[in-house]
Scaffold this active site. Structure first.
Site, mmCIF file in Angstrom:
data_model
loop_
_atom_site.group_PDB
_atom_site.id
_atom_site.type_symbol
_atom_site.label_atom_id
_atom_site.label_comp_id
_atom_site.label_asym_id
_atom_site.label_seq_id
_atom_site.Cartn_x
_atom_site.Cartn_y
_atom_site.Cartn_z
ATOM 1 N N HIS A 1 35.111 40.577 31.454
ATOM 2 C CA HIS A 1 35.345 42.081 31.604
ATOM 3 C C HIS A 1 34.396 42.722 32.655
ATOM 4 O O HIS A 1 33.205 43.051 32.410
ATOM 5 C CB HIS A 1 35.262 42.809 30.226
ATOM 6 C CG HIS A 1 35.532 44.274 30.481
ATOM 7 N ND1 HIS A 1 36.625 44.600 29.486
ATOM 8 C CD2 HIS A 1 35.261 45.250 31.219
ATOM 9 C CE1 HIS A 1 36.772 46.055 29.961
ATOM 10 N NE2 HIS A 1 35.967 46.282 30.753
ATOM 11 N N HIS B 1 34.388 44.821 36.527
ATOM 12 C CA HIS B 1 35.415 45.935 37.436
ATOM 13 C C HIS B 1 34.714 45.771 38.878
ATOM 14 O O HIS B 1 33.713 45.780 38.973
ATOM 15 C CB HIS B 1 35.261 47.255 37.126
ATOM 16 C CG HIS B 1 36.054 47.738 35.734
ATOM 17 N ND1 HIS B 1 37.220 47.975 35.813
ATOM 18 C CD2 HIS B 1 35.650 47.546 34.411
ATOM 19 C CE1 HIS B 1 37.502 48.051 34.541
ATOM 20 N NE2 HIS B 1 36.511 48.073 33.725
ATOM 21 N N ASP C 1 34.830 47.473 41.627
ATOM 22 C CA ASP C 1 34.482 48.644 42.371
ATOM 23 C C ASP C 1 33.032 49.162 41.624
ATOM 24 O O ASP C 1 32.310 49.392 42.412
ATOM 25 C CB ASP C 1 35.413 49.908 42.337
ATOM 26 C CG ASP C 1 36.099 50.113 40.960
ATOM 27 O OD1 ASP C 1 35.726 49.564 40.039
ATOM 28 O OD2 ASP C 1 37.043 51.172 40.846
ATOM 29 N N GLY D 1 41.142 53.473 32.709
ATOM 30 C CA GLY D 1 41.169 54.837 33.016
ATOM 31 C C GLY D 1 40.748 55.551 31.664
ATOM 32 O O GLY D 1 40.468 54.864 30.936
ATOM 33 N N HIS E 1 42.241 48.103 27.790
ATOM 34 C CA HIS E 1 41.059 48.859 27.231
ATOM 35 C C HIS E 1 41.551 49.582 26.158
ATOM 36 O O HIS E 1 42.280 50.281 26.284
ATOM 37 C CB HIS E 1 40.648 49.834 28.696
ATOM 38 C CG HIS E 1 39.835 49.251 29.729
ATOM 39 N ND1 HIS E 1 40.502 48.392 30.284
ATOM 40 C CD2 HIS E 1 38.605 49.367 29.829
ATOM 41 C CE1 HIS E 1 39.371 48.172 31.394
ATOM 42 N NE2 HIS E 1 38.149 48.692 30.952
ATOM 43 N N GLU F 1 37.411 52.258 23.167
ATOM 44 C CA GLU F 1 36.334 52.565 23.787
ATOM 45 C C GLU F 1 35.846 54.148 23.393
ATOM 46 O O GLU F 1 34.790 54.549 23.408
ATOM 47 C CB GLU F 1 36.564 52.454 25.413
ATOM 48 C CG GLU F 1 34.983 52.630 25.845
ATOM 49 C CD GLU F 1 35.334 52.424 27.757
ATOM 50 O OE1 GLU F 1 34.068 52.240 28.113
ATOM 51 O OE2 GLU F 1 36.274 52.307 27.994
ATOM 52 N N ASP G 1 30.970 44.598 32.364
ATOM 53 C CA ASP G 1 31.637 46.107 32.618
ATOM 54 C C ASP G 1 31.587 46.595 34.121
ATOM 55 O O ASP G 1 32.552 46.189 34.816
ATOM 56 C CB ASP G 1 31.322 47.162 31.864
ATOM 57 C CG ASP G 1 32.720 48.292 31.841
ATOM 58 O OD1 ASP G 1 33.681 47.959 32.217
ATOM 59 O OD2 ASP G 1 32.311 49.125 31.079
#
Length: 319
Positions: free
Chosen positions: A15, A17, A19, A163, A190, A193, A270
């Site tokens: 997991h 990301h 960016d 998102g 996701h 959370e 993350d």
């Protein structure tokens, strides 16, 4: 384990990301100017997930042409190789890079080119998870998944939904992931959370092989038992979860509870840059904070290999 032992330990990350994990040197090179910690990384005073997500504006600007995407893929594997990550699933939202010069197919292909070059140079196995975004229309997300399907088994391994979970609950995306299932695309979601155990329940019902974060299962034994029985991977990201206030205090974090319940817990970063972390730092943190043992760390690495979307041959090598 001491820090150097953890750094040398072969590690698996599921997991992460793209960016949120671009290196400072890559971002500076792409923007043509120095960047500060304040621009890239959340502070200790971060108040919410919404505030956390503001840090993505700058790195997304670096992913708006094929050169940027190729460079990002290479940069990512260079970063993870420095702490002996042997397999990584990197996720990104292709639609955030689509513009008048690049369609979805070009976006995905460009990232894969950079990742493949990184694999040759650094020896890290990889796969890509393409994220549908909650604020995008179902039609746009579906069209993205149709393009991603062309790359399935050729660098793309799965889909995800990312998102603002609080604003867009999982109930709005059941049809989208029913279609993903029909296309044969595995997926992680996701969910949990932002405090909703119902989102986790819906994700499991939709057919998710893994749950991203899953914090809201805390105290819900039946939900935990269902995830254990279905061998659903739980992608936990401790430092990020504390920064975004998914929990208010470390004593509320359910890592120990989930391990004791026999869940297939994995530890992840993350967003390496936004959270100012690495897998080594995460593992040291869980040792120091919750008394996680060496054997439990090894078990979570085995969990990650087992619940990964990797080919069986890659899984065997990892194990």
């Amino acid at each position: 384990m001491q820090e150097e032992e953890i750094r040398k330990l072969p590690k698996v990350e599921l997991h992460c990301h793209l960016d949120g994990s671009l290196s400072r040197e890559f971002i500076q090179e792409r923007l043509g100017r120095p960047v500060t910690d304040k621009e890239l990384q959340v502070s200790q005073e971060c108040r919410s997930l919404s505030e956390y997500l503001e840090k993505f504006d700058l790195p997304v600007k670096c992913l708006q042409d094929p050169e940027g995407l190729r460079g990002a893929g290479y940069d990512f594997l260079r970063t993870v190789s420095r702490e002996n990550v042997v397999y990584a699933e990197v996720r990104f939202a292709p639609l955030l890079s689509v513009n008048e010069k690049m369609d979805t197919e070009t976006v995905i292909a460009s990232l894969l080119e950079g990742l493949e070059e990184g694999r040759r140079v650094f020896g890290v196995e990889y796969n890509v998870i393409t994220c549908a975004m909650r604020h995008h229309s179902q039609q746009d997300n579906l069209e993205m998944l149709k393009v991603a399907e062309k790359f399935l088994g050729k660098g793309v391994c799965a889909a995800d939904l990312a998102g603002s979970e609080a604003d867009y609950p999982m109930t709005q995306f059941m049809d989208l992931f029913a279609k993903a299932k029909e296309m044969g695309i595995p997926f992680t979601i996701h969910a949990g959370e932002c405090g909703s155990v119902q989102n986790i329940s819906d994700a499991v019902q939709a057919g998710a092989a893994r749950i991203g974060h899953g914090i809201a299962m805390r105290g819900f034994r039946q939900m935990q038992e269902l995830c254990r029985e279905k061998r659903i991977g739980i992608e936990m990201c401790p430092l990020s979860n504390l920064q975004t206030k998914a929990v208010r205090h470390s004593r509320e974090y359910p890592l120990r509870e989930f391990l004791d319940a026999g869940l297939f817990v994995t530890i992840n970063t993350d967003n390496r840059t936004v959270s100012g972390t690495s897998l080594t730092r995460e593992l040291m943190f869980i040792q120091d904070t919750w008394g996680i043992t060496d054997d439990e760390i090894l078990q979570m690495m085995k969990n990650a290999a087992e619940v990964s979307f990797a080919d069986p041959s890659v899984k065997r090598r990892m194990l």
